[in-house]
Design an enzyme around this catalytic site. Sequence first.
Site, short mmCIF file in Angstrom:
data_model
loop_
_atom_site.label_atom_id
_atom_site.label_comp_id
_atom_site.label_asym_id
_atom_site.label_seq_id
_atom_site.Cartn_x
_atom_site.Cartn_y
_atom_site.Cartn_z
N HIS A 1 45.73 45.09 37.46
CA HIS A 1 44.76 44.70 38.49
C HIS A 1 45.45 44.82 39.85
O HIS A 1 46.66 44.61 39.96
CB HIS A 1 44.37 43.24 38.21
CG HIS A 1 43.28 42.72 39.06
ND1 HIS A 1 43.47 42.28 40.35
CD2 HIS A 1 41.96 42.54 38.81
CE1 HIS A 1 42.33 41.85 40.84
NE2 HIS A 1 41.39 41.99 39.93
N ASP B 1 50.92 38.50 34.36
CA ASP B 1 49.61 38.21 34.93
C ASP B 1 48.72 37.73 33.78
O ASP B 1 48.26 38.53 32.95
CB ASP B 1 49.05 39.49 35.58
CG ASP B 1 47.62 39.31 36.07
OD1 ASP B 1 47.05 38.22 35.86
OD2 ASP B 1 47.08 40.26 36.66
N GLN C 1 43.58 37.10 32.52
CA GLN C 1 42.62 37.35 31.43
C GLN C 1 43.13 36.83 30.09
O GLN C 1 42.50 37.05 29.06
CB GLN C 1 42.33 38.86 31.31
CG GLN C 1 41.73 39.48 32.56
CD GLN C 1 40.33 38.94 32.89
OE1 GLN C 1 39.67 38.29 32.07
NE2 GLN C 1 39.87 39.20 34.10
N LYS D 1 38.31 31.57 36.05
CA LYS D 1 38.07 32.44 34.88
C LYS D 1 38.18 31.64 33.58
O LYS D 1 38.10 32.20 32.49
CB LYS D 1 39.07 33.60 34.87
CG LYS D 1 38.87 34.59 36.01
CD LYS D 1 39.84 35.73 35.90
CE LYS D 1 39.98 36.54 37.16
NZ LYS D 1 38.84 37.40 37.47
N CYS E 1 39.01 46.85 39.83
CA CYS E 1 40.25 46.57 40.58
C CYS E 1 41.49 47.20 39.94
O CYS E 1 42.61 46.95 40.38
CB CYS E 1 40.49 45.08 40.75
SG CYS E 1 39.27 44.29 41.77
#
Length: 410
Positions: free
Chosen positions: A122, A199, A202, A225, A363
Amino acid sequence: MQDVNQIRKDFPMLNGKMMNGYPLVYLDNAATTFKPQSVIDAVVKYYTDETCNAHRGDYELSAMVSDAYEAGRQAIADLIHCESKEVIFTSGASGSLNLVAYGYGRKYLKEGDVILSTEAEHASNILPWFKVAEETGAVIEYIPLDEEGRLTVENFKKVLTDKVKVVTFASVTNVLGYIAPVKEICKLAHEVGAVVVVDGAQAVPHVAVNVKDEDIDFLAFSGHKMCGPTGVGVLYGKYELLEITDPFMLGGGSNARFDICGNILLKKPPFKFEAGTPAIEAVLGLHEAVKYLQKVGFDYIEKREKELRDYLVSKMQELDHIILYNANADTGIVTFNVKDVFAQDAASYLNTKGICVRSGTHCAKILVNVLETSETLRASLYFYNTFEECDALVEALKTTTVENCIGIFF
Ligand SMILES: Cc1ncc(COP(=O)(O)O)c(C=O)c1O
């Protein structure tokens, strides 16, 4: 055993909302998730009954809010299995990743050092590193993805050298939904002395994450999220790394002392990173979100998303005009195109049927090299979605044709 109908009652956005005359079908959970009533209540309660600053007032109300804020930090620590002093509240995953890149990367990287990443990242986990590379003379190299677009240990080994100082990647990718082999990568990276920045934007909302077991150095994720409010995110860092990382911002709350000559004594982590008034109501809401997800259970969340994903993929595979890019994804992300239809036109057409999906590059703009297409559609599922909602998407896709999509884009 969880009952999805019961779960859906907890979310105001899932109760009777309509879009374009159709029941709202929200399949854009990778962008942001809906919030259960308990999260909304916590935010409203703060504004209604508890408003004051945290860590700044010598009165009971402030002490109460400060305790509640710190209880939120403890809840995050328990969720990802670390100590609360290793949890920094930020504005979101982007804020967290920028903090590591600038606070750690810019301080320690030097000319010729290698930052290893992937083409599936991303923007929030690649642009800060571009900038840091430019400023330090470090270079960014990419771990080749396999033919499905996955990050594999084999390919990681091929590019890992002792010049690598930072390895950074999404533990679940936001376009293809693959789970990376985090533990193995951390082990190998540590053997050459590199620091691993994960990261988890998600990942944390969808799968159980254990930073100690996986030996992650830094982990970034967002509250919104994972059923929490917008405006809050988390950076986890191993305490010894946080001690040597510079804050990205300075200001009130982060210093113990400063004088007229410009000498500053910063507080210890996590407080040295939290300059200024934080998003207090968002932290309180995020605490409720964590409680909610734990009540639903990550075993259930993972299983439910997998069932929904398998179902949706199998139905989409029956449609000749649908091109699927990640039929074997590990999480609830389904990325596809409709033959001959521009992705944004297809998304706009689905909107007329009450369906929310994302279109574009999501993204991850350099992933186009791997996918060999510039734009895709992405349906992203969460545990509160239903098989009926998958059916609604499939039905709508049956009539998503060039003829029906002409001039539809708004
Ligand atoms: C993998 C990944 N990383 C980082 C981000 C950035 O998150 P935020 O916009 O909440 O800062 C996203 C958001 O979509 C994401 O999917």
